[in-house]
Design a protein around this motif. Structure first.
Motif, PDB file in Angstrom:
ATOM      1  N   ALA A 182       0.819  -1.213   0.000  1.00  0.00           N
ATOM      2  CA  ALA A 182       0.000   0.000   0.000  1.00  0.00           C
ATOM      3  C   ALA A 182       0.850   1.260   0.000  1.00  0.00           C
ATOM      4  O   ALA A 182       0.443   2.298  -0.512  1.00  0.00           O
ATOM      5  CB  ALA A 182      -0.945  -0.005   1.201  1.00  0.00           C
ATOM      6  N   THR A 183       2.055   1.176   0.559  1.00  0.00           N
ATOM      7  CA  THR A 183       2.955   2.335   0.601  1.00  0.00           C
ATOM      8  C   THR A 183       4.167   2.178  -0.308  1.00  0.00           C
ATOM      9  O   THR A 183       4.817   3.168  -0.656  1.00  0.00           O
ATOM     10  CB  THR A 183       3.446   2.574   2.052  1.00  0.00           C
ATOM     11  N   ALA A 184       4.450   0.937  -0.684  1.00  0.00           N
ATOM     12  CA  ALA A 184       5.600   0.686  -1.568  1.00  0.00           C
ATOM     13  C   ALA A 184       5.190  -0.328  -2.628  1.00  0.00           C
ATOM     14  O   ALA A 184       5.326  -1.545  -2.427  1.00  0.00           O
ATOM     15  CB  ALA A 184       6.799   0.171  -0.766  1.00  0.00           C
ATOM     16  N   PRO A 185       4.639   0.146  -3.749  1.00  0.00           N
ATOM     17  CA  PRO A 185       4.213  -0.779  -4.810  1.00  0.00           C
ATOM     18  C   PRO A 185       5.325  -1.751  -5.188  1.00  0.00           C
ATOM     19  O   PRO A 185       6.500  -1.364  -5.262  1.00  0.00           O
ATOM     20  CB  PRO A 185       3.870   0.156  -5.973  1.00  0.00           C
ATOM     21  N   PRO A 186       4.981  -3.018  -5.422  1.00  0.00           N
ATOM     22  CA  PRO A 186       6.006  -4.061  -5.580  1.00  0.00           C
ATOM     23  C   PRO A 186       6.662  -4.073  -6.957  1.00  0.00           C
ATOM     24  O   PRO A 186       6.074  -3.629  -7.943  1.00  0.00           O
ATOM     25  CB  PRO A 186       5.196  -5.346  -5.380  1.00  0.00           C
ATOM     26  N   ASP A 187       7.877  -4.595  -6.988  1.00  0.00           N
ATOM     27  CA  ASP A 187       8.476  -4.903  -8.284  1.00  0.00           C
ATOM     28  C   ASP A 187       8.008  -6.300  -8.687  1.00  0.00           C
ATOM     29  O   ASP A 187       7.276  -6.966  -7.949  1.00  0.00           O
ATOM     30  CB  ASP A 187      10.005  -4.825  -8.226  1.00  0.00           C
ATOM     31  N   ARG A 188       8.437  -6.757  -9.846  1.00  0.00           N
ATOM     32  CA  ARG A 188       7.937  -8.012 -10.392  1.00  0.00           C
ATOM     33  C   ARG A 188       8.226  -9.194  -9.476  1.00  0.00           C
ATOM     34  O   ARG A 188       7.333  -9.991  -9.164  1.00  0.00           O
ATOM     35  CB  ARG A 188       8.541  -8.260 -11.777  1.00  0.00           C
ATOM     36  N   ASP A 189       9.456  -9.323  -9.021  1.00  0.00           N
ATOM     37  CA  ASP A 189       9.832 -10.479  -8.201  1.00  0.00           C
ATOM     38  C   ASP A 189       9.085 -10.482  -6.862  1.00  0.00           C
ATOM     39  O   ASP A 189       8.619 -11.530  -6.402  1.00  0.00           O
ATOM     40  CB  ASP A 189      11.343 -10.494  -7.957  1.00  0.00           C
ATOM     41  N   THR A 190       8.988  -9.311  -6.236  1.00  0.00           N
ATOM     42  CA  THR A 190       8.285  -9.230  -4.952  1.00  0.00           C
ATOM     43  C   THR A 190       6.817  -9.587  -5.119  1.00  0.00           C
ATOM     44  O   THR A 190       6.230 -10.290  -4.291  1.00  0.00           O
ATOM     45  CB  THR A 190       8.414  -7.811  -4.363  1.00  0.00           C
ATOM     46  N   TYR A 191       6.244  -9.105  -6.195  1.00  0.00           N
ATOM     47  CA  TYR A 191       4.825  -9.397  -6.482  1.00  0.00           C
ATOM     48  C   TYR A 191       4.603 -10.897  -6.664  1.00  0.00           C
ATOM     49  O   TYR A 191       3.701 -11.490  -6.078  1.00  0.00           O
ATOM     50  CB  TYR A 191       4.403  -8.630  -7.731  1.00  0.00           C
ATOM     51  N   LEU A 192       5.448 -11.535  -7.454  1.00  0.00           N
ATOM     52  CA  LEU A 192       5.265 -12.958  -7.751  1.00  0.00           C
ATOM     53  C   LEU A 192       5.494 -13.842  -6.528  1.00  0.00           C
ATOM     54  O   LEU A 192       4.915 -14.924  -6.414  1.00  0.00           O
ATOM     55  CB  LEU A 192       6.204 -13.381  -8.882  1.00  0.00           C
ATOM     56  N   LYS A 193       6.319 -13.373  -5.594  1.00  0.00           N
ATOM     57  CA  LYS A 193       6.607 -14.167  -4.393  1.00  0.00           C
ATOM     58  C   LYS A 193       5.571 -13.950  -3.283  1.00  0.00           C
ATOM     59  O   LYS A 193       5.637 -14.595  -2.241  1.00  0.00           O
ATOM     60  CB  LYS A 193       7.997 -13.819  -3.868  1.00  0.00           C
TER      61      LYS A 193
END
Length: 306
Positions: A182-193
């Motif tokens: 909510a405060t730090a939109p994820p990058d691709r790897d963080t999102y997928l994990k």
């Protein structure tokens, strides 16, 4: 030239055949057509003689059409639809129309503009009886006559099925307001994990998001699955779960619940198409219904860029 038993086949016989396939039993078909069981059985006997084929095979809980029966039913449905089109008045009047209509759709359509379709049908065509379903096998449902119109992502049916685009959107991530995203939109790897919400509609059916994940070659962790995206307002608050949904759905969820939407690091576009069977191309009722759906979709707000 038609000869012998084939000359005894009429529209009513073809309709009975189609109804048996749709209902899965002679008894249910008889009830739906308001006929005696004996009348349905006699009609089937005539059809079996005419086509030298059992047409249906008995299985636990009902009957299943043979391959020849499936081909015959498609012919029957095309023939009946063409006859109805030829018999229909040149000017279609929704106010006097009387018919049963079935439309399949995904949750994006259900949660956004389909309410407008229902309201217009009640106002302009009160004689229509509408049933909605969640869409699975678009092509089979249309060609079997189980549904009249299907609203589903582009690519859920082959190009041989008539269609038109009605709504474009893209996927975004929805989380509770205390989630790190909510405060730090994820990058691709963080999102997928992350821990994701899965949308499970049927054992042999993959949602648009699941198909896109397959193309990317990734299988995210899905500790929670649901059949209804509207569940998110009750499920996500206070959890680490991420729900990836169309932006218009995210806008609704964020406005109604303690949730926030963030950019999805994957480029997942979503185009919803309206599909119909070729036999319905010029059918007055189907044509009018498509115009109602088209108008409702065109009035939707633009996709949400979070």
């Amino acid at each position: 030239m038609l000869t012998g038993h084939l000359l005894n086949i009429d529209f009513a016989s073809l309709r009975t055949l189609s109804e048996i396939k749709s209902r899965g039993s002679f008894t249910a078909a008889a009830e739906a057509l308001n006929l005696n069981q004996s009348t349905v059985s006699y009609t089937m006997e005539r059809l079996r003689r005419a086509f030298n084929e059992p047409l249906f095979e008995r299985q636990s809980g009902g009957v299943v059409a043979t391959d020849k029966c499936d081909a015959l039913i498609r012919f029957a449905q095309d023939t009946l639809a063409e006859a109805e089109t030829l018999a229909a008045p040149a000017h279609f009047d929704p106010a006097t129309a009387r018919a049963d209509v079935t439309i399949t759709m995904n949750y994006l359509v259900r949660m956004t503009f389909f309410g407008h379709v229902v309201r217009r049908l009640r106002q302009e065509a009160p004689g229509l009886r509408l049933t909605t379903r969640s869409g699975f096998s678009v092509e089979k449902s249309l060609f079997d006559g189980d549904v009249d119109i299907a609203l589903a992502p582009a690519g859920f049916a082959p190009s041989s099925v008539p269609s038109e685009a009605v709504l474009s959107d893209h996927m975004v991530a929805v989380v509770c307001k205390s989630h790190p995203f909510a405060t730090a939109p994820p990058d691709r790897d963080t999102y997928l994990k992350s821990a994701h919400v899965g949308f499970h509609l049927a054992s042999n059916y993959k949602t648009f998001r699941e198909r896109m994940m397959d193309e990317l070659g990734v299988t995210p962790d899905q500790p929670y699955s649901t059949t209804d995206a509207s569940d998110m307002g009750r499920v996500l608050p206070g959890t680490d779960l991420v729900a990836t949904v169309p932006s218009r759905v995210a806008r609704i969820l964020s406005a109604q619940y303690d949730l926030t939407a963030v950019r999805c690091p994957l480029d997942l576009a979503l185009d919803v198409h309206m599909f119909w069977a070729p036999r319905s191309e010029g059918a007055p009722l189907n044509t009018w219904l498509r115009s109602v759906i088209r108008d409702a979709a065109e009035k939707q707000p633009q996709a949400w860029n979070v």
